[in-house]
Design a protein around this motif. Structure first.
Motif, PDB file in Angstrom:
ATOM      1  N   LYS A 156     -51.741 -13.720  -3.160  1.00 54.41           N
ATOM      2  CA  LYS A 156     -52.118 -12.754  -2.115  1.00 54.41           C
ATOM      3  C   LYS A 156     -51.008 -12.588  -1.081  1.00 54.41           C
ATOM      4  CE  LYS A 156     -57.129 -13.166  -2.540  1.00 54.41           C
ATOM      5  NZ  LYS A 156     -58.334 -13.880  -2.105  1.00 54.41           N
ATOM      6  N   GLU A 157     -50.231 -13.629  -0.852  1.00 56.83           N
ATOM      7  CA  GLU A 157     -49.118 -13.537   0.102  1.00 56.83           C
ATOM      8  C   GLU A 157     -47.927 -12.785  -0.488  1.00 56.83           C
ATOM      9  OE1 GLU A 157     -48.320 -17.620   0.993  1.00 56.83           O
ATOM     10  OE2 GLU A 157     -49.854 -17.758   2.554  1.00 56.83           O
ATOM     11  N   GLY A 158     -48.020 -12.399  -1.744  1.00 53.80           N
ATOM     12  CA  GLY A 158     -46.939 -11.646  -2.398  1.00 53.80           C
ATOM     13  C   GLY A 158     -45.773 -12.525  -2.823  1.00 53.80           C
ATOM     14  N   ARG A 159     -45.999 -13.830  -2.896  1.00 53.64           N
ATOM     15  CA  ARG A 159     -44.896 -14.729  -3.255  1.00 53.64           C
ATOM     16  C   ARG A 159     -44.803 -14.973  -4.762  1.00 53.64           C
ATOM     17  NH1 ARG A 159     -45.508 -19.929   0.206  1.00 53.64           N
ATOM     18  NH2 ARG A 159     -43.698 -20.546  -1.035  1.00 53.64           N
ATOM     19  N   ILE A 160     -45.755 -14.439  -5.493  1.00 53.85           N
ATOM     20  CA  ILE A 160     -45.760 -14.662  -6.935  1.00 53.85           C
ATOM     21  C   ILE A 160     -45.494 -13.362  -7.687  1.00 53.85           C
ATOM     22  CG2 ILE A 160     -47.217 -15.378  -8.888  1.00 53.85           C
ATOM     23  CD1 ILE A 160     -46.360 -17.686  -7.044  1.00 53.85           C
ATOM     24  N   HIS A 161     -44.632 -13.451  -8.686  1.00 55.41           N
ATOM     25  CA  HIS A 161     -44.327 -12.283  -9.530  1.00 55.41           C
ATOM     26  C   HIS A 161     -44.684 -12.629 -10.964  1.00 55.41           C
ATOM     27  CE1 HIS A 161     -42.103 -10.345  -6.231  1.00 55.41           C
ATOM     28  NE2 HIS A 161     -41.869 -11.595  -5.882  1.00 55.41           N
ATOM     29  N   TYR A 162     -45.370 -11.717 -11.601  1.00 56.62           N
ATOM     30  CA  TYR A 162     -45.819 -11.994 -12.964  1.00 56.62           C
ATOM     31  C   TYR A 162     -44.636 -11.889 -13.928  1.00 56.62           C
ATOM     32  CZ  TYR A 162     -50.283 -11.225 -10.669  1.00 56.62           C
ATOM     33  OH  TYR A 162     -51.347 -11.300  -9.796  1.00 56.62           O
ATOM     34  N   ARG A 163     -44.514 -12.904 -14.775  1.00 62.39           N
ATOM     35  CA  ARG A 163     -43.398 -12.905 -15.732  1.00 62.39           C
ATOM     36  C   ARG A 163     -43.520 -11.711 -16.668  1.00 62.39           C
ATOM     37  NH1 ARG A 163     -43.240 -18.162 -18.947  1.00 62.39           N
ATOM     38  NH2 ARG A 163     -44.525 -16.983 -20.384  1.00 62.39           N
ATOM     39  N   ASP A 164     -42.377 -11.114 -16.950  1.00 60.74           N
ATOM     40  CA  ASP A 164     -42.395  -9.895 -17.751  1.00 60.74           C
ATOM     41  C   ASP A 164     -41.122  -9.831 -18.580  1.00 60.74           C
ATOM     42  OD1 ASP A 164     -43.226  -7.484 -18.730  1.00 60.74           O
ATOM     43  OD2 ASP A 164     -43.590  -6.577 -16.771  1.00 60.74           O
ATOM     44  N   ILE A 165     -41.068  -8.892 -19.499  1.00 58.75           N
ATOM     45  CA  ILE A 165     -39.807  -8.678 -20.197  1.00 58.75           C
ATOM     46  C   ILE A 165     -38.977  -7.710 -19.338  1.00 58.75           C
ATOM     47  CG2 ILE A 165     -40.555  -9.197 -22.541  1.00 58.75           C
ATOM     48  CD1 ILE A 165     -41.151  -6.311 -22.979  1.00 58.75           C
ATOM     49  N   PRO A 166     -37.647  -7.727 -19.457  1.00 60.77           N
ATOM     50  CA  PRO A 166     -36.819  -6.875 -18.611  1.00 60.77           C
ATOM     51  C   PRO A 166     -37.219  -5.405 -18.745  1.00 60.77           C
ATOM     52  CG  PRO A 166     -35.463  -8.391 -19.882  1.00 60.77           C
ATOM     53  CD  PRO A 166     -36.849  -8.530 -20.393  1.00 60.77           C
ATOM     54  N   GLN A 167     -37.307  -4.729 -17.617  1.00 56.49           N
ATOM     55  CA  GLN A 167     -37.768  -3.344 -17.627  1.00 56.49           C
ATOM     56  C   GLN A 167     -36.627  -2.340 -17.761  1.00 56.49           C
ATOM     57  OE1 GLN A 167     -41.316  -2.566 -17.468  1.00 56.49           O
ATOM     58  NE2 GLN A 167     -41.084  -4.701 -18.094  1.00 56.49           N
ATOM     59  N   GLN A 168     -35.478  -2.648 -17.138  1.00 60.71           N
ATOM     60  CA  GLN A 168     -34.377  -1.674 -17.165  1.00 60.71           C
ATOM     61  C   GLN A 168     -33.246  -2.092 -18.106  1.00 60.71           C
ATOM     62  OE1 GLN A 168     -33.209   0.030 -13.341  1.00 60.71           O
ATOM     63  NE2 GLN A 168     -35.014  -0.885 -12.375  1.00 60.71           N
ATOM     64  N   GLN A 169     -33.316  -3.308 -18.598  1.00 58.99           N
ATOM     65  CA  GLN A 169     -32.369  -3.748 -19.621  1.00 58.99           C
ATOM     66  C   GLN A 169     -33.196  -4.125 -20.857  1.00 58.99           C
ATOM     67  OE1 GLN A 169     -32.347  -5.560 -16.493  1.00 58.99           O
ATOM     68  NE2 GLN A 169     -31.010  -3.925 -15.715  1.00 58.99           N
ATOM     69  N   SER A 170     -32.497  -4.286 -21.976  1.00 60.88           N
ATOM     70  CA  SER A 170     -33.242  -4.729 -23.163  1.00 60.88           C
ATOM     71  C   SER A 170     -33.353  -6.250 -23.140  1.00 60.88           C
ATOM     72  CB  SER A 170     -32.529  -4.275 -24.435  1.00 60.88           C
ATOM     73  OG  SER A 170     -31.289  -4.934 -24.525  1.00 60.88           O
ATOM     74  N   LEU A 171     -34.374  -6.735 -23.836  1.00 65.57           N
ATOM     75  CA  LEU A 171     -34.555  -8.182 -23.965  1.00 65.57           C
ATOM     76  C   LEU A 171     -33.317  -8.798 -24.611  1.00 65.57           C
ATOM     77  CD1 LEU A 171     -36.821 -10.272 -23.456  1.00 65.57           C
ATOM     78  CD2 LEU A 171     -37.557  -9.934 -25.792  1.00 65.57           C
ATOM     79  N   GLU A 172     -32.753  -8.019 -25.539  1.00 64.28           N
ATOM     80  CA  GLU A 172     -31.564  -8.468 -26.253  1.00 64.28           C
ATOM     81  C   GLU A 172     -30.391  -8.683 -25.293  1.00 64.28           C
ATOM     82  OE1 GLU A 172     -30.509  -5.666 -29.289  1.00 64.28           O
ATOM     83  OE2 GLU A 172     -28.470  -6.417 -29.336  1.00 64.28           O
ATOM     84  N   GLU A 173     -30.276  -7.794 -24.288  1.00 63.60           N
ATOM     85  CA  GLU A 173     -29.169  -7.908 -23.329  1.00 63.60           C
ATOM     86  C   GLU A 173     -29.292  -9.196 -22.517  1.00 63.60           C
ATOM     87  OE1 GLU A 173     -28.660  -4.314 -21.084  1.00 63.60           O
ATOM     88  OE2 GLU A 173     -27.086  -5.190 -19.838  1.00 63.60           O
ATOM     89  N   TRP A 174     -30.517  -9.510 -22.115  1.00 63.83           N
ATOM     90  CA  TRP A 174     -30.741 -10.736 -21.351  1.00 63.83           C
ATOM     91  C   TRP A 174     -30.470 -11.957 -22.235  1.00 63.83           C
ATOM     92  CZ3 TRP A 174     -34.355 -11.546 -16.739  1.00 63.83           C
ATOM     93  CH2 TRP A 174     -34.280 -10.450 -15.854  1.00 63.83           C
ATOM     94  N   ASN A 175     -30.903 -11.869 -23.470  1.00 62.86           N
ATOM     95  CA  ASN A 175     -30.720 -13.000 -24.373  1.00 62.86           C
ATOM     96  C   ASN A 175     -29.247 -13.221 -24.683  1.00 62.86           C
ATOM     97  OD1 ASN A 175     -31.794 -15.092 -26.057  1.00 62.86           O
ATOM     98  ND2 ASN A 175     -31.185 -13.851 -27.797  1.00 62.86           N
ATOM     99  N   GLU A 176     -28.514 -12.121 -24.860  1.00 62.75           N
ATOM    100  CA  GLU A 176     -27.079 -12.249 -25.146  1.00 62.75           C
ATOM    101  C   GLU A 176     -26.355 -12.893 -23.974  1.00 62.75           C
ATOM    102  OE1 GLU A 176     -25.115  -8.764 -26.450  1.00 62.75           O
ATOM    103  OE2 GLU A 176     -26.069  -8.830 -28.420  1.00 62.75           O
ATOM    104  N   PHE A 177     -26.765 -12.483 -22.779  1.00 62.24           N
ATOM    105  CA  PHE A 177     -26.137 -13.098 -21.613  1.00 62.24           C
ATOM    106  C   PHE A 177     -26.456 -14.598 -21.572  1.00 62.24           C
ATOM    107  CE2 PHE A 177     -26.605 -14.741 -17.287  1.00 62.24           C
ATOM    108  CZ  PHE A 177     -25.258 -14.800 -16.966  1.00 62.24           C
ATOM    109  N   TRP A 178     -27.676 -14.927 -21.971  1.00 63.12           N
ATOM    110  CA  TRP A 178     -28.074 -16.345 -21.969  1.00 63.12           C
ATOM    111  C   TRP A 178     -27.170 -17.156 -22.903  1.00 63.12           C
ATOM    112  CZ3 TRP A 178     -30.470 -19.137 -18.642  1.00 63.12           C
ATOM    113  CH2 TRP A 178     -31.049 -20.362 -18.982  1.00 63.12           C
TER     114      TRP A 178
END
Lengths: 284, 383
Positions: B355-377
């Motif tokens: 409720k305090e807005g301190r939590i963000h729900y985990r999600d897959i990347p919205q503006q990049q591909s999942l592959e891009e994040w994984n490659e960076f990893w």
């Protein structure tokens, strides 16, 4: 009299060889061919789509992290092979030449015992021993020495590789050294060869095939191992086996993982053929 | 004496023969019934994260309904998708998954069934977001039912890191933690946390522009000298337990909670930059022939008894999602409720944090591909 199929090969011999050939074809050649084919497939919406596109090869081979992982994996396997062979040789020499037959049989039996337990369990045990507050560092602490960081380093990975390969290499080397004709060693000694010279000019050349086969096994096992670099090396940096897992973990990129796997198999084939050629090369 | 015994064995009396005969006849007559009784036990095939089909979670339901859970455990949503793709239709009856992967299941169209919201206690949910959780619904239709959740933030060793220091992700860059920071080996939670540290909280850490993504990568690479290693669940667990690492990126109470209950001096907090929520749910597989019992199990998992079991699950604990579940936890396991902040009026109450807005729900990347994040990893791990 058995009929001959070709020069020196009888139907009788061919029949006995057939199961091995069928096995190798079904469980090595066919899966390898499929793996190679898979590397040309595509992934769309998390689903693999059969195809024949070189995009996975281009993508993986153009990435620095692939080559970093490749060189690291190759170097680690090479270092493990050299260290394992060097540690194994004195032990094998002692077993082959300085012990009775009964002692040698018992020693080989004890070298086989580690394989009774899961490799993963043995690696988890090493975590307890190598940890910063583990057994070794506790002993160093009693001596007033600072802890030596081993877990989650390349040292940890090498310990894992040795755990995997050392007993096997000792067995292979011992069997090879045991088969050396003792009269040749006696002849060399009678002609004035010192002990070290006998080892390097008579024993090692005569046991060359076994020594190289042992080294090749160590290289193959280390090159493809996932457990040690992950659980004792902390995946830092990752090896090719870890890269396969990473590639499949996100986006189901099994075709790209297949590219890594095929690259590994090709490397191992080249190394194995080169080693076997060297092992059977006649001295000029 | 010996001779007598031997004689008796060789020449049994008529009475003994009759007794043996009756016993054998009884066994022969009743065996089919015993067998039939076993055959009546319905087997439910569950595809889930580790622990969800262990006795501490399902034994009560199994006894009540004469069913037996047969799990196939996976580690990571992609493994779940792979297991599903590689299994023939009808292999699984019920899938337990994370919200971001439930969305993928729904998008595939034919994998999971639409569910009736009135079958589940949506009026008892602790937060409004849980009644229409992103990833569980599509076009106003329910496909996956939320059952448990947890928060990710800074996990730390209390003997080496103070609670105040742990209240910012910057602690990972603290010089005293050089070579003592661990990563859970999955890009989404780790990069999400660093995205939060970079201030990407509106709309969220996973919905970032190309330039913000570039800065996340830069910041992440600067952490590498501090990093001890990249670990799976077991590795993270043992590294924290034997103090190989003093702080860990990308995990939360789902790991440290198990260790804490075992007496290890570790804990997890949601730092001031915010935390990430993992959210798990159940779906019924379209090809299942046991949909009724699968539905009953989902309903059971949302009862107070099911929620208490879920909150204290041995493999990894979670927060209750229903009001009645949290109340039952406070009554039946007050220590666990207190330890995890599932009490009214405490600052680390998970619902208060949302409720305090301190939590963000985990999600897959919205503006990049999942592959891009994984490659960076992969690049980061090799850096």
């Amino acid at each position: 009299m058995a009929s001959k199929t070709s020069k020196g090969l009888t139907w009788y011999a061919a029949t006995w060889r057939l199961p091995n050939l069928v096995w190798q074809f079904l469980f090595f050649v066919v899966p390898l061919a499929f793996l190679f084919y898979l590397s040309f497939w595509l992934v769309r919406n998390y689903r693999m789509v059969p195809g024949f596109d070189s995009v996975n090869w281009v993508k993986m081979l153009s990435k620095d992290y692939f080559w970093d992982a490749y060189y690291f994996t190759f170097c680690m396997a090479l270092v493990a092979t050299v260290i394992t062979s060097c540690i194994a040789f004195p032990c094998s020499y002692g077993l082959a030449f300085k012990t009775s037959n009964a002692t040698r049989r018992w020693a080989i039996f004890f070298l086989i015992i580690p394989f009774f337990t899961s490799y993963l369990v043995r690696i988890y045990s090493w975590q307890v021993i190598l940890a910063e507050n583990g057994v070794i560092n506790a002993a160093l602490g009693y001596l007033g020495l600072n802890p030596f960081i081993m877990l989650n380093t390349v040292v940890g990975t090498l310990v894992g590789y040795l755990t995997l390969a050392l007993p096997l290499v000792v067995i292979l080397q011992t069997l090879s050294l045991s088969n050396i004709d003792r009269s040749l060693i006696g002849a060399a000694e009678n002609l004035g060869c010192g002990r070290l010279r006998v080892v390097f000019t008579v024993i090692i050349p005569l046991a060359k095939i076994g020594l190289i086969v042992g080294a090749v096994f160590c290289f193959i096992l280390s090159f493809g191992d996932f457990v040690s670099p992950y659980y004792l090396g902390g995946s830092k940096p990752p090896t090719l086996s870890i890269l396969i897992i990473d590639t499949t973990k996100s986006g189901q990129q099994w075709p790209r993982a297949a590219v890594v796997a095929v690259s590994m198999i090709l490397t191992l084939l080249v190394v194995a053929f080169a080693a076997v050629t060297a092992a059977y090369r006649k001295r000029t | 004496m010996l001779k007598k015994a031997k004689r008796q064995l060789i020449k049994p009396t008529r009475r003994k023969v009759l007794k043996l005969g009756m016993a054998a006849t009884g066994a022969a007559l009743f065996t089919p019934f015993i067998h039939r009784s076993w055959a009546n036990t319905v087997e439910i095939n569950m595809l889930s994260w580790y622990g969800l089909a262990e006795p501490d979670m399902v034994e009560e339901f199994e006894a009540q309904h004469n069913v037996k859970f047969k799990p196939k455990y996976y580690a990571g949503g992609d493994n779940m998708l792979a297991a599903l793709s590689q299994s023939p239709p009808g292999t699984f009856d019920i899938i337990h998954t994370d919200a971001e992967y439930a969305r993928i299941l729904i998008d595939r169209g034919d994998l999971i069934d639409e569910l009736n919201p009135s079958d589940y206690p949506y009026d008892d949910m602790l937060h409004d977001d849980f009644t229409k959780f992103p990833g569980h619904w599509k076009n106003g239709k329910l496909f996956s039912v939320i059952t448990r959740f947890g928060h990710l933030g800074v996990s730390y060793n209390k003997e080496h890191v103070s609670a105040e220091e742990a209240m910012s992700y910057n602690v990972f860059w603290n010089p005293k933690l050089k070579g003592k920071v661990g990563h859970f080996d999955w890009h989404l939670p780790s990069l999400g946390e660093i995205s939060l540290l970079n201030g990407n909280n509106n709309p969220g850490p996973f919905d970032i522009s190309a330039s913000a993504w570039g800065k996340v990568k830069e910041k992440t690479l600067s952490l590498k000298p501090q990093v001890k290693g990249f670990f799976d669940y077991g590795g993270t667990f043992s590294s924290l337990k034997n103090a190989e690492i003093w702080a860990c990126v990308g995990i939360g109470d789902w790991v440290t909670g198990v260790l804490e209950k075992d007496g290890a001096p570790v804990g997890s907090v949601v730092p001031k930059e915010g935390g990430i929520q993992w959210t798990e749910s159940y779906s019924i597989v379209s090809t299942s022939k046991k949909k009724d019992i699968a539905k009953k199990y989902i309903q059971y998992s949302l009862t107070p008894a099911g929620q208490v079991r879920s909150a204290g699950m041995k493999a990894y604990p979670a927060f209750a999602v229903t009001k009645s579940g949290m109340k039952a936890l406070q009554e039946q396991k007050p220590d666990e409720a207190k330890r995890t902040g599932q009490m009214p009026g405490v600052p680390n109450n998970p619902i208060t944090l949302i409720k305090e807005g301190r939590i963000h729900y985990r999600d897959i990347p919205q503006q990049q591909s999942l592959e891009e994040w994984n490659e960076f990893w992969s690049e980061y791990k090799n850096a």
